[in-house]
Design a protein around this motif. Structure first.
Motif, PDB file in Angstrom:
ATOM      1  N   ALA A 108      37.456  34.681  60.656  1.00 47.52           N
ATOM      2  CA  ALA A 108      37.050  36.004  60.163  1.00 47.52           C
ATOM      3  C   ALA A 108      36.841  36.966  61.315  1.00 47.52           C
ATOM      4  CB  ALA A 108      35.786  35.885  59.319  1.00 47.52           C
TER       5      ALA A 108
ATOM      6  N   THR B  24      40.375  39.149  59.364  1.00 44.63           N
ATOM      7  CA  THR B  24      39.929  40.170  58.416  1.00 44.63           C
ATOM      8  C   THR B  24      41.003  41.231  58.201  1.00 44.63           C
ATOM      9  OG1 THR B  24      38.817  41.347  60.227  1.00 44.63           O
ATOM     10  CG2 THR B  24      37.485  39.827  58.914  1.00 44.63           C
TER      11      THR B  24
ATOM     12  N   TRP C 283      42.595  42.048  54.579  1.00 42.07           N
ATOM     13  CA  TRP C 283      42.493  43.428  54.097  1.00 42.07           C
ATOM     14  C   TRP C 283      43.855  43.990  53.720  1.00 42.07           C
ATOM     15  CZ3 TRP C 283      43.788  48.056  57.068  1.00 42.07           C
ATOM     16  CH2 TRP C 283      43.300  49.237  56.509  1.00 42.07           C
TER      17      TRP C 283
ATOM     18  N   ILE D  48      39.087  33.517  52.870  1.00 42.45           N
ATOM     19  CA  ILE D  48      38.770  33.518  54.297  1.00 42.45           C
ATOM     20  C   ILE D  48      37.824  32.349  54.571  1.00 42.45           C
ATOM     21  CG2 ILE D  48      37.454  34.712  56.089  1.00 42.45           C
ATOM     22  CD1 ILE D  48      38.569  37.320  55.164  1.00 42.45           C
TER      23      ILE D  48
ATOM     24  N   ILE E 210      30.637  37.690  60.367  1.00 39.55           N
ATOM     25  CA  ILE E 210      31.994  38.230  60.392  1.00 39.55           C
ATOM     26  C   ILE E 210      32.194  38.939  61.731  1.00 39.55           C
ATOM     27  CG2 ILE E 210      33.623  39.789  59.256  1.00 39.55           C
ATOM     28  CD1 ILE E 210      32.777  37.369  57.574  1.00 39.55           C
TER      29      ILE E 210
ATOM     30  N   THR F 168      35.503  44.850  61.841  1.00 39.50           N
ATOM     31  CA  THR F 168      35.769  43.623  61.079  1.00 39.50           C
ATOM     32  C   THR F 168      34.896  43.521  59.839  1.00 39.50           C
ATOM     33  OG1 THR F 168      34.325  42.531  62.688  1.00 39.50           O
ATOM     34  CG2 THR F 168      36.687  42.252  62.980  1.00 39.50           C
TER      35      THR F 168
ATOM     36  N   TYR G 113      36.320  43.265  56.059  1.00 37.95           N
ATOM     37  CA  TYR G 113      35.898  42.150  55.205  1.00 37.95           C
ATOM     38  C   TYR G 113      35.280  42.668  53.901  1.00 37.95           C
ATOM     39  CZ  TYR G 113      33.198  38.068  53.666  1.00 37.95           C
ATOM     40  OH  TYR G 113      32.654  37.055  52.938  1.00 37.95           O
TER      41      TYR G 113
ATOM     42  N   SER H 229      35.574  33.622  49.978  1.00 44.78           N
ATOM     43  CA  SER H 229      35.276  33.332  51.382  1.00 44.78           C
ATOM     44  C   SER H 229      34.354  32.134  51.480  1.00 44.78           C
ATOM     45  CB  SER H 229      34.642  34.542  52.069  1.00 44.78           C
ATOM     46  OG  SER H 229      33.327  34.772  51.594  1.00 44.78           O
TER      47      SER H 229
END
Length: 612
Positions: free
Chosen positions: A87, A92, A96, A110, A117, A305, A309, A320
């Motif tokens: 992550a 990420t 995304w 994830i 993260i 990030t 996320y 996740s």
């Protein structure tokens, strides 16, 4: 009008009878007659035998499907379309972009080893320090708007507030401390007291001029206009065969020219003998100049990030797993074809679970990659590419001082320090100054280095036996003994005393190393260590033509849907741009998603990229 049930049954009986009679008549007309009772009857011509055989085959196929389904169900605790390991920036970003693609990519998960993260984007807000001045960045701390279009575009699209990264480029009075001698920047090329034993042709040259001198001695004039990876040296072999130390030595430099070159760079990658063609092309570095082009995210670089996320988790198929380490990736044949089984363990309970996926994206560092058991590493002819990069060790120490801080004291006013960086051959290497504008707020100082200099701090910072200096609760709060040594080094670097340096209000530190475990508390049942490697950045080794192989590494084994992304094997090593670059290339190659090039704007529906 509906038909009565009795009449329906009668009609069905009549229809079935007609079908059977017709089939029997067709068999009698089509099948050859035996000339006599001794002629053998052909097998398999009868419709009954064909029907029975088909039913038997279908039944066997269904039984095999059920066996495979049972096996698959027993292997898979969960099923997803895409599993992303890591992550950090690459992980990420990949999630995304997949979530915002015009095509629906189903369930995406994830998997992250830590409970945070960001990976190597790691921001800490220091008490009583205004975030508009800076936050303590233990990972990436800036980006370049001029040369890094993907990061620039993502920051703009996410609407993250950013500002100029403060540094005083024009301060020729700032101190450089080499071999216990303090020299102002303006005197580096003119002072007779420069503590390096240089050849006569090297004296008076800046480090960039020394670099040009010896690189030009290695590359013939007719080769200099070619791409760096296509240049041929005066020795007859490709330029990328050489490391930076090889270039200096073969061209006849003094030993101290190399030490001087390394000392004024602030990093130890040159000692590592990184790929000379990579250095010349700027693959390790942002390029594009400094000034206003160098930017930082005001709320911290890991806001990039975290926001990626958070937006990904709004996707209908988002899942996740944090605090989970991936140990194995294995290809298995299932009901509908081959799939990948990802085996992982919870870092606290060590409970083993599996997730089955059609695609696996490994967004991790080189050492993390090598510790995942995957047969694709060994079946691929490109396995040697995994060792095409060095991984490093680095440290950051942040000290918070009441304002005005020591570098603004009358005793040090000759250096005219406010913001920016100074360099040293001491284990401090790089010192960054962040000066508060008012005395109501604290100023911040960052000590930062890598390689052999990181080893000086390594065991001091991670050793839990030392008393801790006050600081936020992060992985490795700074031991008092490390703070004391940092203050001693700062006194030497500024040619002053400990009384002038003073006592910091707060100290926090972190070492990025592949060799230290993270201590994880197991909910009151005791403490144990989990091995979690985390290198700060990577550089290309000499001998590898990185421009040819960086895309091959993305799918190391073409027969398996396992992809490798991240800064490690990019053309922007050491920068977030490298992580986005490899992820973007993978998404284009495997999922048909156009790359972000910038400028770009986001549609109101599903965040689709448009390029004007």
């Amino acid at each position: 009008m509906l038909m009565h049930p009795d009449r329906i049954a009668k009609h069905i009986f009549v229809v079935v009878g007609v079908v059977l009679l017709t089939a029997a008549l067709c068999e009698s007309l089509i099948a050859p007659r035996r000339p006599n009772k001794f002629s053998p009857r052909r097998k398999g011509n009868g419709w009954k035998e064909n029907v029975i055989k088909k039913l038997t085959d279908d039944l066997e196929r269904e039984r095999e499907r059920q066996r495979q389904q049972a096996l698959e169900d027993s292997i898979c605790d969960e099923e997803v379309n895409i599993a992303i390991v890591g992550a950090g920036a690459a992980g990420t970003f990949s999630a995304w972009r997949l979530a915002n693609d015009v095509n629906d990519h189903g369930t995406i998960m994830i998997i992250e080893a830590t409970n945070r993260i960001g990976g190597r984007l790691y921001s800490v807000h220091v008490p009583n320090v205004d975030p508009s001045l800076t936050v303590a960045e233990f990972g990436a701390f800036r980006y370049n708007r001029n040369s890094q279009p993907k990061v620039t575009t993502v920051v703009d699209i996410l609407g993250l507030e950013n500002a100029v990264f403060a540094r005083d480029q024009n301060n020729d009075d700032k101190p450089y401390s080499f071999r216990n001698q303090v020299i102002k920047q303006r005197d580096l090329t003119t002072s007779e007291d420069l503590p390096f034993f240089l050849f006569d042709n090297e004296k008076g040259l800046s480090t960039s001029e020394i670099e040009v001198t010896y690189f030009n001695a290695t590359i013939p004039e007719g080769e200099r206009d070619k791409p760096n990876d296509q240049m041929t040296t005066v020795y007859g072999y490709p330029f990328y065969f050489l490391g930076t130390r090889n270039v200096f030595t073969l061209a006849g430099s003094s030993e101290d020219a190399q030490n001087y070159y390394d000392g004024t760079s602030g990093y130890s990658d040159y000692i590592h003998n990184l790929n000379a063609a990579g250095l010349l092309s700027g693959s390790l570095g942002g390029g594009g100049g400094g000034g206003d082009n160098l930017r930082r995210v005001i709320n911290g670089m890991d806001d990039i990030t975290q926001t990626l996320y958070d937006e990904f988790m709004q996707y209908h198929g988002a899942r996740s797993k944090l605090g989970t380490i991936v140990t194995d990736v294995e290809e298995v044949t299932g009901v509908t074809g081959d799939f990948l089984v990802v085996t992982m363990r919870n870092v606290v309970t060590r409970a083993k679970t599996t997730v089955c996926a059609n695609h696996v994206i490994l967004a991790v560092t080189r050492r993390q990659l090598q510790r995942i058991r995957w047969n694709g590493f060994y079946t691929s002819t490109n396995y040697r590419y995994i060792d095409a990069v060095y991984s490093d060790i680095a440290y950051r120490i942040f000290l918070s001082f009441s304002s005005p801080p020591f570098w603004k004291s009358p005793e040090l006013e000759t250096f005219k320090l406010h913001q920016g960086r100074t360099l040293s051959s001491q284990p401090s290497r790089n010192t960054y100054y962040y000066t508060a504008e008012t005395n109501e707020e604290d100023s911040l100082l960052m000590i930062y280095g890598d390689g052999v200099h990181a080893m000086f701090w390594d065991d001091l910072i991670v050793n839990t036996a030392f008393d801790r200096f006050p600081g936020p609760d992060i992985y490795f709060p700074t031991p008092t003994v490390a703070v004391e040594q940092a203050l001693q080094i700062l006194a030497v670097n500024h040619n002053t005393t400990l009384d002038v340096i003073g006592e910091p209000k707060l100290a926090i530190a972190h070492v990025w190393s592949a060799d230290h475990p993270i201590r994880v508390e197991n909910d009151g049942t005791g403490e144990f260590d989990i091995y979690y490697p985390s290198e700060p950045w990577h550089v290309w080794r000499a001998g590898f033509n990185y421009t040819d192989i960086w895309e091959d590494i993305i799918q190391l084994d073409p027969q398996q849907n396992v992809y490798i992304v991240g800064e490690a094997y990019s053309l922007y090593q050491g920068w977030i741009e490298g992580a986005f670059e490899t992820a973007d290339k993978m998404l284009e190659m495997q999922f048909g998603i156009p790359p972000i090039e910038g400028p770009a704007r986001r549609r109101s529906r599903r965040n689709v990229w448009e390029h004007p």
